[in-house]
Design a protein around this motif. Structure first.
Motif, PDB file in Angstrom:
ATOM      1  N   ASP A   4      -0.977   8.216  -0.550  1.00 47.87           N
ATOM      2  CA  ASP A   4      -2.294   7.598  -0.752  1.00 47.87           C
ATOM      3  C   ASP A   4      -3.284   8.583  -1.353  1.00 47.87           C
ATOM      4  O   ASP A   4      -4.124   8.220  -2.192  1.00 47.87           O
ATOM      5  CB  ASP A   4      -2.812   7.072   0.588  1.00 47.87           C
ATOM      6  CG  ASP A   4      -4.018   6.157   0.437  1.00 47.87           C
ATOM      7  OD1 ASP A   4      -4.244   5.650  -0.678  1.00 47.87           O
ATOM      8  OD2 ASP A   4      -4.732   5.966   1.433  1.00 47.87           O
ATOM      9  N   GLN A  38      -5.285   0.869  -6.306  1.00 51.48           N
ATOM     10  CA  GLN A  38      -5.459   1.810  -5.200  1.00 51.48           C
ATOM     11  C   GLN A  38      -6.786   2.564  -5.315  1.00 51.48           C
ATOM     12  O   GLN A  38      -7.455   2.822  -4.307  1.00 51.48           O
ATOM     13  CB  GLN A  38      -4.291   2.796  -5.146  1.00 51.48           C
ATOM     14  CG  GLN A  38      -2.921   2.149  -5.013  1.00 51.48           C
ATOM     15  CD  GLN A  38      -2.891   1.069  -3.952  1.00 51.48           C
ATOM     16  OE1 GLN A  38      -3.363   1.241  -2.825  1.00 51.48           O
ATOM     17  NE2 GLN A  38      -2.335  -0.086  -4.301  1.00 51.48           N
ATOM     18  N   LYS A  70       0.834  -1.195   0.000  1.00 48.54           N
ATOM     19  CA  LYS A  70       0.000   0.000   0.000  1.00 48.54           C
ATOM     20  C   LYS A  70       0.877   1.257   0.000  1.00 48.54           C
ATOM     21  O   LYS A  70       2.048   1.205   0.403  1.00 48.54           O
ATOM     22  CB  LYS A  70      -0.897   0.013   1.244  1.00 48.54           C
ATOM     23  CG  LYS A  70      -2.050  -0.973   1.185  1.00 48.54           C
ATOM     24  CD  LYS A  70      -2.993  -0.715   2.346  1.00 48.54           C
ATOM     25  CE  LYS A  70      -4.238  -1.592   2.212  1.00 48.54           C
ATOM     26  NZ  LYS A  70      -3.904  -3.012   2.408  1.00 48.54           N
TER      27      LYS A  70
END
Length: 572
Positions: free
Chosen positions: A284, A382, A277
């Motif tokens: 992010d 994502q 991640k």
């Protein structure tokens, strides 16, 4: 009501029925792991007004109600969540929020929202939530716990009865089954290996529980160990067999203790390691969909649910494409391959990657840390992760055909190699172990597996390796036909539950009531969780345990109770 978006649409708290019952509404919850806790909290949040008269029996044999075995506070701290503290958004609903804080605040540790906490830490928090709830039950609500597992369930004219090793309980107006990972029969390959191990003295073990694996690993110093699977569970096993045996990482190197296996050989059907991640909230945020893109995705989902499987996936892909192109362009990457990548994913998941897995892992680390522009698959994965709540909101009410839901589940499962990735630190550890030769990828891509007198031989083209230990790190399918959990297998054999479709879990209504083999609703018999995969989607998340499905169940319980009370009070 709680803030996570997958709980949107639940109604305000309501009182329990105040009919002239001769006894309180009686409920049983079989299983009080995170999912059972989510359901119990959702119900308690709706019993805040005077007049409630509800008796709830909890059946949970484990020592940590609320945590369950997967999040047991006593397990190894090497077992990490695959989400950072900042992303654990499971605050309790209603008045409970004022009595126990969010997970990050509850930890009372130095502020580090980017840290990936141990599962044991989350388990301790969930156990504390059980204690808080028990000590602050609404007036008129009685809660009892039985430290036993339910083995059988039957219906009579007076209600549902549960049987366990401790005796028979009931009658209950409502029963909720909230198992974690239900026990399943081994697949043919694993069953053959287990039989071989019994005959030869070789070892076959599941990845969990971690403590059992750590104990067994005391005898594996210098051995060669194979791991079936290359997902998050495999990374857990690798940490246990290295750090758990006294090794350590220092200055980008692995320093062995001499007590770990000489070689660890993971393998899977596609041989692809999961990409980590994004390593920070800032990175992010580069993948976060725009509000207009999210609205377009939700509209595409609505269309997809009424379409045939292939058309449904095409609609989903059409919504993913503009968001992925925007993200790639903003990062300086080429956006022109998005449509082709999605077409390949629909046809054959993971067929886009053919490079060396160690190289792929290094590239994934660079993308996670923002030092390399994202690849097309990484960007799509994502974005897809950001839309998990929307996916559950749309699919779980149960309007799509089983074939279309199965297609959506397959698409979601395929993208997990990105959307459910590990922490960047864990991926880096794996890369270091590969460079050190501890983790060996010579037979990583769907090897042939031969039985030998000492164990197994893994063969991939011109490479091979012999091992004496096989660890199964593949999460078993919740297919109804393979379930061995006594209570679920008994209901299946009695025709009281039915599969959504071949290879899928138990059919349930949106309020979690199960549907039998004749298509009839089993009034008051409910099921939440992975065993209902196909009726629900994206269940392998701690957030799903506290999401909309739990709230729909709670509302359904009180709606049925109110209807029953009205009928009792009616002169007719």
């Amino acid at each position: 009501m709680p803030k996570p978006t997958d709980r949107a649409g639940t109604r305000p708290a309501m009182p329990a029925p105040t009919s002239p019952r001769s006894r309180p509404l009686r409920l049983a919850i079989a299983g009080l792991g995170p999912r059972g806790l989510g359901a119990l909290e959702a119900l308690a949040a709706r019993l805040t007004q005077p007049g409630s008269s509800v008796a709830i029996d909890i059946f949970e044999p484990g020592p940590w109600p609320g945590a369950g075995p997967n999040f047991a506070p006593g397990q190894s701290p090497l077992m990490l969540l695959n989400i950072p503290i900042r992303a654990v958004d499971i605050d309790p609903p209603g008045p409970a929020t004022a009595r126990i804080s969010s997970f990050g605040t509850w930890l009372m540790s130095p502020s580090d929202d980017e840290r990936f906490p141990a599962r044991a830490e989350l388990g301790a928090y969930l156990a504390a939530r059980v204690r808080t709830l028990t000590a602050n039950l609404p007036e008129g609500v009685a809660l009892s716990r039985h430290e036993t597992a339910v083995l059988r369930l039957e219906r009579s004219g007076t209600g549902w009865y549960l049987e366990s090793a401790a005796g028979r309980f009931g009658p209950y107006d409502e029963v909720l089954l909230a198992p974690g990972q239900p026990r399943s029969a081994p697949d043919p390959q694993l069953a053959r290996w287990q039989d071989h191990a019994r005959r030869t003295g070789a070892a076959v073990l599941p990845a969990y529980p971690a403590d059992r694996l750590l104990k067994a690993a005391e005898d594996w110093a210098g051995a060669s160990v194979a791991i079936r699977g290359l997902g998050l569970s495999t990374l857990d096993v690798v940490r246990l067999l290295t750090l758990g045996r006294g090794g350590r990482f220092e200055d980008g190197r692995y320093l062995p203790s001499g007590r770990e296996p000489a070689r660890i050989l993971p393998f899977s059907l596609d041989g692809l390691p999961p990409w980590p991640k994004p390593a920070s909230a800032g990175i992010d945020a580069r993948f976060a969909p725009l509000p207009t893109e999210s609205r377009d995705f939700e509209a595409a989902l609505e269309r997809a649910l009424g379409a045939a499987p292939e058309a449904a996936l095409e609609a989903i892909s059409a919504a993913l494409e503009p968001a992925a192109r925007r993200v790639l362009e903003a990062a300086g990457a080429d956006p022109d391959g998005v449509a082709a990548w999605l077409a390949a994913e629909r046809a054959a998941p993971a067929s886009q990657e053919s490079r060396d897995p160690a190289e792929l892992l290094r590239e994934g680390l660079a993308m996670a840390r923002g030092t390399r522009p994202p690849a097309t698959g990484y960007a799509i994965g994502q974005i897809w992760r950001h839309w998990q709540n929307a996916l559950r909101r749309a699919v779980n009410p149960g309007t799509a055909s089983p074939q279309t839901v199965a297609a959506l589940i397959g698409f979601d499962e395929g993208l997990k190699r990105y959307s459910y990735g590990p922490p960047a630190e864990t991926a880096e550890e794996l890369s270091i172990l590969i460079a050190a030769g501890i983790v060996d990828l010579r037979t990583v891509d769907d090897p042939d597996i031969l039985l030998t007198p000492e164990g197994w031989q893994l063969v991939e083209e011109d490479d091979s390796a012999r091992v004496s230990v096989m660890i199964d790190a593949v999460l078993p399918s919740p297919a109804l036909e393979r379930l061995e959990e006594p209570i679920l297998a008994g209901l299946r054999d009695a025709g009281r539950v039915a599969a959504v479709g071949e290879g899928l879990g138990i059919r349930t209504r949106p309020d979690a009531q199960v549907v039998d083999s004749r298509g009839q609703v089993q009034a008051g018999l409910c099921l939440l969780g992975r065993a209902a995969l196909g009726s629900v989607i994206a269940v392998d998340s701690i957030h799903d345990c506290f999401g909309a499905s739990a709230h729909r169940w709670a509302e359904g319980v009180l709606d049925r109770a109110a209807l029953g009370a009205a009928r009792t009070a009616s002169p007719g």
